[in-house]
Design a protein around this motif. Structure first.
Motif, PDB file in Angstrom:
ATOM      1  N   ARG A 240      63.256  58.002  47.555  1.00 42.09           N
ATOM      2  CA  ARG A 240      63.953  58.780  48.572  1.00 42.09           C
ATOM      3  C   ARG A 240      65.456  58.484  48.534  1.00 42.09           C
ATOM      4  NH1 ARG A 240      61.067  63.024  50.750  1.00 42.09           N
ATOM      5  NH2 ARG A 240      58.983  62.358  51.349  1.00 42.09           N
ATOM      6  N   GLU A 241      66.260  59.520  48.739  1.00 40.13           N
ATOM      7  CA  GLU A 241      67.697  59.324  48.808  1.00 40.13           C
ATOM      8  C   GLU A 241      68.035  58.390  49.974  1.00 40.13           C
ATOM      9  OE1 GLU A 241      67.012  63.496  47.103  1.00 40.13           O
ATOM     10  OE2 GLU A 241      66.111  62.154  48.569  1.00 40.13           O
ATOM     11  N   PRO A 242      69.075  57.551  49.839  1.00 37.05           N
ATOM     12  CA  PRO A 242      69.203  56.410  50.745  1.00 37.05           C
ATOM     13  C   PRO A 242      69.886  56.651  52.086  1.00 37.05           C
ATOM     14  CG  PRO A 242      70.809  56.245  48.982  1.00 37.05           C
ATOM     15  CD  PRO A 242      69.965  57.443  48.677  1.00 37.05           C
ATOM     16  N   LEU A 243      70.704  57.696  52.241  1.00 29.99           N
ATOM     17  CA  LEU A 243      71.536  57.770  53.442  1.00 29.99           C
ATOM     18  C   LEU A 243      70.697  57.933  54.707  1.00 29.99           C
ATOM     19  CD1 LEU A 243      74.389  57.673  54.489  1.00 29.99           C
ATOM     20  CD2 LEU A 243      74.545  60.155  54.222  1.00 29.99           C
ATOM     21  N   PHE A 244      69.735  58.847  54.697  1.00 30.98           N
ATOM     22  CA  PHE A 244      68.899  59.039  55.881  1.00 30.98           C
ATOM     23  C   PHE A 244      68.054  57.798  56.158  1.00 30.98           C
ATOM     24  CE2 PHE A 244      65.059  61.049  57.960  1.00 30.98           C
ATOM     25  CZ  PHE A 244      65.686  61.266  59.177  1.00 30.98           C
ATOM     26  N   ILE A 245      67.528  57.178  55.111  1.00 27.67           N
ATOM     27  CA  ILE A 245      66.740  55.959  55.288  1.00 27.67           C
ATOM     28  C   ILE A 245      67.600  54.860  55.914  1.00 27.67           C
ATOM     29  CG2 ILE A 245      65.313  54.244  54.117  1.00 27.67           C
ATOM     30  CD1 ILE A 245      64.131  56.999  53.984  1.00 27.67           C
ATOM     31  N   PHE A 246      68.871  54.794  55.515  1.00 26.12           N
ATOM     32  CA  PHE A 246      69.784  53.789  56.070  1.00 26.12           C
ATOM     33  C   PHE A 246      69.962  53.984  57.576  1.00 26.12           C
ATOM     34  CE2 PHE A 246      74.238  52.700  57.144  1.00 26.12           C
ATOM     35  CZ  PHE A 246      74.161  51.328  56.974  1.00 26.12           C
TER      36      PHE A 246
ATOM     37  N   ALA B 272      68.390  52.675  63.349  1.00 19.96           N
ATOM     38  CA  ALA B 272      67.695  53.093  64.571  1.00 19.96           C
ATOM     39  C   ALA B 272      66.540  52.153  64.895  1.00 19.96           C
ATOM     40  CB  ALA B 272      67.194  54.528  64.420  1.00 19.96           C
ATOM     41  N   LEU B 273      65.782  51.757  63.897  1.00 18.47           N
ATOM     42  CA  LEU B 273      64.657  50.855  64.139  1.00 18.47           C
ATOM     43  C   LEU B 273      65.136  49.489  64.620  1.00 18.47           C
ATOM     44  CD1 LEU B 273      62.318  51.644  61.090  1.00 18.47           C
ATOM     45  CD2 LEU B 273      62.292  52.641  63.378  1.00 18.47           C
ATOM     46  N   LYS B 274      66.292  49.051  64.138  1.00 19.77           N
ATOM     47  CA  LYS B 274      66.825  47.758  64.551  1.00 19.77           C
ATOM     48  C   LYS B 274      67.393  47.805  65.970  1.00 19.77           C
ATOM     49  CE  LYS B 274      66.195  45.102  60.905  1.00 19.77           C
ATOM     50  NZ  LYS B 274      65.377  43.865  60.975  1.00 19.77           N
ATOM     51  N   THR B 275      67.994  48.927  66.342  1.00 20.61           N
ATOM     52  CA  THR B 275      68.657  49.016  67.646  1.00 20.61           C
ATOM     53  C   THR B 275      67.760  49.568  68.752  1.00 20.61           C
ATOM     54  OG1 THR B 275      69.553  51.182  67.005  1.00 20.61           O
ATOM     55  CG2 THR B 275      70.941  49.249  66.624  1.00 20.61           C
ATOM     56  N   LEU B 276      66.917  50.536  68.417  1.00 19.68           N
ATOM     57  CA  LEU B 276      66.082  51.187  69.425  1.00 19.68           C
ATOM     58  C   LEU B 276      64.642  50.690  69.430  1.00 19.68           C
ATOM     59  CD1 LEU B 276      67.323  54.872  68.930  1.00 19.68           C
ATOM     60  CD2 LEU B 276      68.164  53.167  70.548  1.00 19.68           C
ATOM     61  N   GLY B 277      64.262  49.890  68.441  1.00 14.55           N
ATOM     62  CA  GLY B 277      62.884  49.412  68.365  1.00 14.55           C
ATOM     63  C   GLY B 277      62.138  50.060  67.219  1.00 14.55           C
TER      64      GLY B 277
ATOM     65  N   SER C 274      59.586  51.976  66.171  1.00 22.77           N
ATOM     66  CA  SER C 274      58.578  52.910  66.666  1.00 22.77           C
ATOM     67  C   SER C 274      58.881  54.295  66.126  1.00 22.77           C
ATOM     68  CB  SER C 274      58.562  52.950  68.202  1.00 22.77           C
ATOM     69  OG  SER C 274      59.761  53.515  68.699  1.00 22.77           O
ATOM     70  N   ASP C 275      57.875  55.153  66.177  1.00 22.71           N
ATOM     71  CA  ASP C 275      58.079  56.546  65.769  1.00 22.71           C
ATOM     72  C   ASP C 275      59.067  57.243  66.696  1.00 22.71           C
ATOM     73  OD1 ASP C 275      56.243  56.344  63.664  1.00 22.71           O
ATOM     74  OD2 ASP C 275      54.559  56.706  65.028  1.00 22.71           O
ATOM     75  N   LEU C 276      59.108  56.837  67.965  1.00 23.37           N
ATOM     76  CA  LEU C 276      60.026  57.451  68.917  1.00 23.37           C
ATOM     77  C   LEU C 276      61.478  57.220  68.503  1.00 23.37           C
ATOM     78  CD1 LEU C 276      60.436  58.977  71.541  1.00 23.37           C
ATOM     79  CD2 LEU C 276      60.324  56.796  72.761  1.00 23.37           C
ATOM     80  N   SER C 277      61.786  56.049  67.967  1.00 15.33           N
ATOM     81  CA  SER C 277      63.152  55.778  67.512  1.00 15.33           C
ATOM     82  C   SER C 277      63.548  56.741  66.405  1.00 15.33           C
ATOM     83  CB  SER C 277      63.254  54.340  67.015  1.00 15.33           C
ATOM     84  OG  SER C 277      62.958  53.420  68.049  1.00 15.33           O
ATOM     85  N   LEU C 278      62.619  57.050  65.529  1.00 23.83           N
ATOM     86  CA  LEU C 278      62.880  58.006  64.457  1.00 23.83           C
ATOM     87  C   LEU C 278      63.145  59.393  65.024  1.00 23.83           C
ATOM     88  CD1 LEU C 278      62.962  58.546  61.409  1.00 23.83           C
ATOM     89  CD2 LEU C 278      60.491  58.846  61.477  1.00 23.83           C
ATOM     90  N   ARG C 279      62.376  59.794  66.016  1.00 25.61           N
ATOM     91  CA  ARG C 279      62.566  61.099  66.631  1.00 25.61           C
ATOM     92  C   ARG C 279      63.899  61.161  67.384  1.00 25.61           C
ATOM     93  NH1 ARG C 279      57.627  63.781  66.474  1.00 25.61           N
ATOM     94  NH2 ARG C 279      55.754  62.486  66.339  1.00 25.61           N
ATOM     95  N   VAL C 280      64.250  60.096  68.084  1.00 18.73           N
ATOM     96  CA  VAL C 280      65.521  60.067  68.802  1.00 18.73           C
ATOM     97  C   VAL C 280      66.687  60.193  67.828  1.00 18.73           C
ATOM     98  CG1 VAL C 280      67.043  58.612  70.197  1.00 18.73           C
ATOM     99  CG2 VAL C 280      64.634  58.803  70.792  1.00 18.73           C
ATOM    100  N   LEU C 281      66.582  59.555  66.666  1.00 22.79           N
ATOM    101  CA  LEU C 281      67.657  59.618  65.676  1.00 22.79           C
ATOM    102  C   LEU C 281      67.916  61.054  65.235  1.00 22.79           C
ATOM    103  CD1 LEU C 281      69.611  58.178  63.709  1.00 22.79           C
ATOM    104  CD2 LEU C 281      67.701  58.075  62.085  1.00 22.79           C
ATOM    105  N   SER C 282      66.871  61.779  64.867  1.00 24.74           N
ATOM    106  CA  SER C 282      67.079  63.162  64.428  1.00 24.74           C
ATOM    107  C   SER C 282      67.568  64.034  65.583  1.00 24.74           C
ATOM    108  CB  SER C 282      65.789  63.733  63.823  1.00 24.74           C
ATOM    109  OG  SER C 282      64.723  63.680  64.739  1.00 24.74           O
ATOM    110  N   SER C 283      67.188  63.711  66.829  1.00 24.24           N
ATOM    111  CA  SER C 283      67.699  64.461  67.980  1.00 24.24           C
ATOM    112  C   SER C 283      69.183  64.210  68.183  1.00 24.24           C
ATOM    113  CB  SER C 283      66.917  64.079  69.238  1.00 24.24           C
ATOM    114  OG  SER C 283      65.557  64.437  69.123  1.00 24.24           O
TER     115      SER C 283
END
Length: 654
Positions: A323-329, A334-339, A341-350
Motif C-alpha cells: 500500500r502507498e504510505p501517505l494514507f497509512i502514515f 490517528a491510532l496513536k492519538t485517538l485510540g 479502533s475502527d472509529l479512529s479510522l472513520r474519524v480520520l477520513s471524516s
C-alpha cells in the motif's frame, strides 16, 4: 503609504486570534464534557411502587421487596421510550437477583421504521450470561437475533438510532420462579467522538465577531473576540452537552449576525467570505458527523480493515506492504492519538472530508473566483454521498485533497517565483503519488504543462520531476525487495480485477478459489491486462460508457447530484460553458484525472465508483463557474469581478 502594509498584519492577527480562540474554547469544552456525570435512570423493583411514568405502560410481573416476581409463563410487558440524543448512547442493563442470574430473557420489539442491519448486531457468544436481549419486529413477536450482555450493558443506539417508543418484554426461562430481577438501568453516556464538531464550529463564531468589529472600527477586534469567547466559554460551562445540539442553529445565526451591518447599511463594508466558508465547513462537518454516528457500529470494509492492520504494524514511513504510505502514515497518527479502533479510522477520513470543503473553495477561488468556489464548496458540503463515504475510513478524501493541491499548483494564474513554483509542483505531485502511485503519469504531465505555460527552464523541470519522484523510490525499492515486483501496488490490484472479470473461464481461477484468495492465478501487469486481454474497441467502449456514467449517468444522478433534478440539469450546460470558455483546459484535466481507470469498468468487472469519485468536486467547480457566469450577466461590468473573480482575466487559455 502605511495602509497596504497594515492590511496583511491585520489579516495575520485575525487568523492567529481565531486559531488561538478555537484551541482554547475546544480545550475548555472538552474538559467540561469530560467531567460531566453520566445520566442514569434506575427502575428499582424492590420498592413498593414502580415508576410508571417512565414506562408508558407496565403489565405482567409483580414488584416485591426482593425484586420482580415472575408468574409462570407470563412475560412482563413494558412500553419503553428510548430518548436518544445526538451525542449520547442509550445503554440498558438488567440486574438479576441471585436466583435470577442466567434465568431472564428480554425481547425488544422494534417498530417498522427501525432497520438494524446484521453488522450492527454482534453475534451471540458462548457461555452463560446474566441475561440476554433479543430483538424482533412489532409484527413478528419472534426474536430475530440475540444480544448477550456478558457483564456489559447493551447499547440500544445500534438497534434504534432514532430513539422513540419500543415494546420491551421480560420473561423467565422455563422452570424459574420467584423474584428474579432487581432493577433495570438506563444510562446515557456521551459518545466518545463528540470532539469532531466543536473545533469546526468555533471559527464560525470567532470570525463573525471579528468581522462585526471590523464593520465598526470603534470596537477593537481583539477585545471583541476576547469578550465574546469568555461569554461563550461561560455558556459552554453551563450547558456543555446541550450546546452540541444547538451548534448548527448557532452557526447559522452567527452568519446572519455577520451580515447585519450590510443589511442595515451601517458600518464599514467588510468581506464576509471567510464567515461563509467557515459556515459551510461546519454544516458539512455536522452532516458527516451524523453519517459517522450511524456507521460506527458497522464492521469496517476489507480495505479499511487492512489499512488499520498495516498501520498498526508500521515501523517506518515506507513499511506499508504493497500500500502507498501517505494514507497509512495518517492512520498511524490517528491510532496513536485517538485510540486503536475502527472509529479512529472513520474519524480520520471524516476530518479529511471537512478539510476538502475548505480547500475546494480555495482552489475554486484561485481558478474561477469567489462565487464559483463558494458554490462548489456548498455542493460538496451538502452532498450526502460524500458525507456517507467520509465514514468508511478509505483514502478517497485524502486523494482528492492532494489532487486539489496539485490542481492549484498547475493552474494558478498567480504562480510564485519560478524556483518556488517548481518546488510546489513537485511536492504536490509527490503527495498525490504517495496516496495512489497510479497518478504518476498525469502528475508529470501537469508539471510539464505548468512549467511550459510560464516559460520554465529545463532546470525547473528537472527540479520538479526529482521532487515528485524521489519520495517514491524507497517505496518502489521495498516492493521490489519484498515481492520481487517494484510495481506490486499496481499489478496486484490489476490481478484482482483480472480475476473478477475472467473468473470461471478456462485458465483462470474459479469462483470457489477466489472466495478464499481473490489474488489467485498467474501474475499480470496493467499493460498486459489492458492491451493484450482487451481489444481497442473494448477499451473505447468502456471509455465512452464509463465517462457517460460519471458525468451524466445513473451514478452522477444518484451520487454526485444527490438525485436532484435541479443539479442534474444544471450540470449539463455547465460542461458546455466550461468547454467554450478560456478555462476549458480544466475539463481536459478532469478527464486526465480519471485516466485509464475507466478501463476497469466492463460488463463483467464493476469496481467501486470510489475509484473515480475524486472527479466530483471538479464537477462542482464547473457548476459554480457556470452559475457565476450567468449571474454576471445581471450585474454591471464593475461588479462582475466580484462574481467571477480576478482569476477570470488571468486564467490561461488552452
Amino acid at each position: 503609504m502605511h495602509e497596504p502594509t497594515g492590511a496583511p498584519i491585520s489579516q495575520c492577527w485575525k487568523w492567529i486570534a481565531v486559531a488561538a480562540g478555537t484551541l482554547i474554547l475546544s480545550v475548555l469544552h472538552g474538559l467540561r464534557l469530560g467531567h460531566l456525570p453520566e445520566d442514569e435512570v434506575v427502575f428499582d423493583f424492590r420498592t413498593e411502587e414502580v415508576d410508571r411514568a417512565a414506562f408508558a405502560r407496565w403489565t405482567g410481573w409483580r414488584p416485591s421487596r426482593q425484586g420482580l416476581v415472575a408468574p409462570a409463563g407470563e412475560p412482563a410487558e413494558l412500553v419503553l421510550h428510548l430518548t436518544n440524543f445526538r451525542f449520547q448512547d442509550v445503554l440498558i442493563e438488567m440486574t438479576p437477583t441471585r436466583e435470577g442470574a442466567g434465568q431472564i430473557e428480554a425481547t425488544l420489539l422494534l417498530p417498522p421504521d427501525a432497520v438494524p442491519s446484521p453488522e450492527n448486531v454482534p453475534k451471540k457468544s458462548s457461555g452463560e450470561s446474566p441475561w440476554s436481549l433479543n430483538f424482533g419486529r412489532l409484527w413478528e413477536r419472534i426474536p430475530a437475533t440475540a444480544l448477550v450482555q456478558n457483564g456489559q450493558p447493551v447499547n440500544l443506539t445500534r438497534l434504534r438510532p432514532g430513539g422513540g417508543s419500543c415494546l420491551f418484554f421480560v420473561s423467565a426461562r422455563p422452570g424459574s420462579s420467584g423474584p428474579l430481577l432487581e432493577r433495570i438501568t438506563l444510562r446515557y453516556p456521551t459518545v466518545s467522538f463528540w470532539l469532531f464538531l466543536p473545533p469546526v464550529f468555533f471559527p464560525v463564531f470567532l470570525l463573525t465577531l471579528w468581522h462585526f468589529a471590523e464593520a465598526f472600527p470603534r470596537y477593537p477586534p481583539l477585545a471583541v473576540l476576547g469578550i465574546g469567547s469568555a461569554a461563550l466559554a461561560a455558556l459552554l460551562g453551563i450547558l456543555p452537552l446541550e450546546m452540541l445540539d444547538y451548534m448548527p442553529l448557532m452557526a447559522c445565526s452567527c452568519a446572519l449576525f455577520a451580515c447585519l451591518p450590510g443589511l442595515l447599511q451601517r458600518g464599514r463594508p467588510v468581506r464576509l467570505i471567510p464567515v461563509a466558508v467557515a459556515l459551510l465547513a461546519f454544516l458539512g462537518a455536522s452532516l458527516r458527523w451524523d453519517s459517522l454516528n450511524s456507521m460506527r457500529f458497522k464492521a469496517p470494509e476489507p480495505d479499511a480493515a487492512g489499512f488499520r492492520i498495516i498501520a498498526r504494524q508500521m515501523t517506518w514511513f515506507y513499511d506499508t506492504e504493497h500500500r502507498e504510505p501517505l494514507f497509512i502514515f495518517f492512520i498511524k497518527i490517528a491510532l496513536k492519538t485517538l485510540g486503536d479502533s475502527d472509529l479512529s479510522l472513520r474519524v480520520l477520513s471524516s476530518i479529511f472530508s471537512v478539510a476538502l470543503i475548505v480547500l475546494l473553495y480555495r482552489v475554486g477561488q484561485e481558478l474561477f473566483g469567489d462565487i464559483p468556489g463558494l458554490i462548489a464548496a456548498a455542493l460538496l458540503a451538502s452532498n450526502r454521498y460524500w458525507a456517507w463515504h467520509s465514514g468508511r475510513g478509505l483514502r478517497l478524501e485524502l486523494f482528492t485533497l492532494t489532487l486539489l493541491f496539485l490542481t492549484w499548483a498547475v493552474f494558478t494564474p498567480r504562480p510564485p517565483a519560478p524556483a518556488r513554483h517548481a518546488l510546489w509542483l513537485g511536492l504536490a505531485s509527490a503527495c498525490v503519488c504517495l496516496v495512489r502511485i497510479t497518478s504518476t503519469w498525469f502528475c508529470l504531465l501537469g508539471i510539464a504543462y505548468a512549467l511550459r505555460r510560464r516559460g520554465g527552464t529545463i532546470r525547473s523541470l528537472i527540479l520538479s520531476t526529482c521532487v515528485a519522484l524521489l519520495p517514491l523510490i524507497p517505496f518502489v525499492v521495498q516492493c521490489a525487495v519484498r515481492y520481487g515486483d517494484p510495481l506490486q501496488a499496481i499489478n496486484l490490484h490489476i490481478k484482482y480485477y483480472r480475476n473478477m472479470e475472467f473468473k470461471d473461464q478456462p485458465g483462470y481461477p474459479s469462483s470457489e478459489e477466489l472466495a478464499s484468495n481473490a489474488y489467485a492465478g498467474p501474475d499480470v501487469t496493467s499493460l498486459e491486462y489492458f492491451f493484450q486481454m482487451h481489444s481497442p474497441w473494448e477499451l473505447a467502449d468502456r471509455t465512452g460508457s464509463t465517462l457517460l456514467e460519471i458525468f451524466l449517468g445513473k451514478h452522477a444522478r444518484d451520487e454526485t447530484f444527490g438525485r436532484s433534478p435541479l443539479l442534474y440539469w444544471w450540470a449539463i450546460p455547465a460542461y458546455l460553458m466550461l468547454a467554450c470558455s478560456p478555462r476549458r483546459i480544466v475539463l481536459v484535466w478532469m478527464l486526465l484525472l480519471i485516466g485509464p481507470t475507466v478501463w476497469l469498468f466492463g460488463p463483467r468487472s464493476q469496481p467501486e465508483w470510489r475509484l473515480i469519485d475524486h472527479v466530483g468536486p471538479f464537477i462542482y467547480l464547473a457548476m459554480g463557474h457556470a452559475a457565476a457566469e450567468v449571474l454576471s450577466r445581471f450585474h454591471a461590468p464593475s461588479e462582475r469581478a466580484e462574481l467571477g473573480g480576478s482569476a477570470a482575466s488571468e486564467f490561461p487559455s488552452s
